[in-house]
Write a protein that holds these residues in place. Sequence first.
Motif, PDB file in Angstrom:
ATOM      1  N   GLY A   1      31.913  55.060   0.420  1.00  0.00           N
ATOM      2  CA  GLY A   1      32.885  54.028   0.740  1.00  0.00           C
ATOM      3  C   GLY A   1      33.558  54.265   2.083  1.00  0.00           C
ATOM      4  N   LEU A   2      33.818  55.533   2.387  1.00  0.00           N
ATOM      5  CA  LEU A   2      34.488  55.881   3.632  1.00  0.00           C
ATOM      6  C   LEU A   2      33.592  55.627   4.843  1.00  0.00           C
ATOM      7  CD1 LEU A   2      37.203  57.159   4.583  1.00  0.00           C
ATOM      8  CD2 LEU A   2      36.023  59.377   4.544  1.00  0.00           C
ATOM      9  N   THR A   3      32.311  55.977   4.701  1.00  0.00           N
ATOM     10  CA  THR A   3      31.385  55.862   5.828  1.00  0.00           C
ATOM     11  C   THR A   3      30.681  54.515   5.886  1.00  0.00           C
ATOM     12  OG1 THR A   3      29.541  56.782   4.544  1.00  0.00           O
ATOM     13  CG2 THR A   3      30.923  58.342   5.765  1.00  0.00           C
ATOM     14  N   GLY A   4      30.636  53.806   4.757  1.00  0.00           N
ATOM     15  CA  GLY A   4      29.892  52.557   4.704  1.00  0.00           C
ATOM     16  C   GLY A   4      28.400  52.768   4.542  1.00  0.00           C
ATOM     17  N   ILE A   5      27.999  54.005   4.268  1.00  0.00           N
ATOM     18  CA  ILE A   5      26.579  54.336   4.140  1.00  0.00           C
ATOM     19  C   ILE A   5      26.223  54.402   2.655  1.00  0.00           C
ATOM     20  CG2 ILE A   5      24.819  56.074   4.622  1.00  0.00           C
ATOM     21  CD1 ILE A   5      26.701  56.935   6.985  1.00  0.00           C
ATOM     22  N   THR A   6      25.375  53.505   2.214  1.00  0.00           N
ATOM     23  CA  THR A   6      25.047  53.431   0.784  1.00  0.00           C
ATOM     24  C   THR A   6      23.553  53.460   0.509  1.00  0.00           C
ATOM     25  OG1 THR A   6      25.099  51.012   0.876  1.00  0.00           O
ATOM     26  CG2 THR A   6      27.161  52.119   0.303  1.00  0.00           C
TER      27      THR A   6
END
Length: 332
Positions: free
Chosen positions: A56-61
């Motif tokens: 969630g913090l990095t936007g990397i999913t």
Amino acid sequence: MYDKKKVLVISDFGIDDIVAVLYAYYSDTIEIVGIVSDYGNVSKESALNNVKYLQGLTGITDIPVIRGAVSALTGAQPQFYPEVHGISGLGPIIPEQIELDSYEISENFYEINALIDKYAGELFIFSAGRLTSLATAFVLYPETMKKVKEFYVMGGAFHVPGNVTPTAEANFFGDPYAANILIQLAPKKIHLIPLDVTMYALITPSMIDSLHEYYLKSNDKVGQIIKPMVDYYYDFYKKTYPDISGSPLHDLLVIWALADGEKMIFEEVPIRVAVNTGCTFGQSIGDFRQSKEKAPWRVHKIAKQFNYGQFITEVFATFKSGSSRQFIKEDK
């Protein structure tokens, strides 16, 4: 641009583990292509929640997350260390419990096979926590594990005291059976980075303050979580080792070495792990004798020396790179 090293991270997501993962996030030499979320510093569920928090913090999913072991092969219930890593593993940071769908809570450890096959011959495994999941992979999937290029493992204490008992380091003590399986069944020599060197990977409060100032000025929300975590870690170490000048970021040293294996000096040594209960439980033993006659044990590569100045310079240059987020996979 040269290819980045493809890395599968096996972690119990305590403070130094997360700092190591964030190093990969800023690095232009490392690409994390998979994560195994394990018990260890915190429960497997908390470790998975930390992974979701970082997503969630990095936007990397888009990086596969694999659920690993929940407890040791010894059968003992795991012991967690909130005084070292905080209740959730993030020091003073307590992320909200993230709702998981049915797929995310299903057991999917078998997916490690497809990941290794996808990157056969070029995948590095970086183990930052207890060794239960990695050992299980050697038992269940021996042919698949032969396709891994290199193994980098934080664990053991050979010429120094342990950090859990007088003789044992936490990752080995947490599951000595798994550590011994790893030593015996690994298809190639492991790069083992023990407390002998990681205790010297010290990051001082002034270094962290300077880095935090940089992240505040650049409005980097990801980088801003490093200071509260490392400050918490330093408070623990200061109480335990009053003369220590900084936080030893064990796993950060390992992933820095993985980025360029020539940076660390290794010694090839026959090793074993003590699995009998008692005062030596979990002790890592190496035959360092100079004689030609050596114990008939498996030989692995034990880190013995690194350049501290180079480590600090390169680590902080990477953390301050602020360029593209290399943590994101490029091959969709």
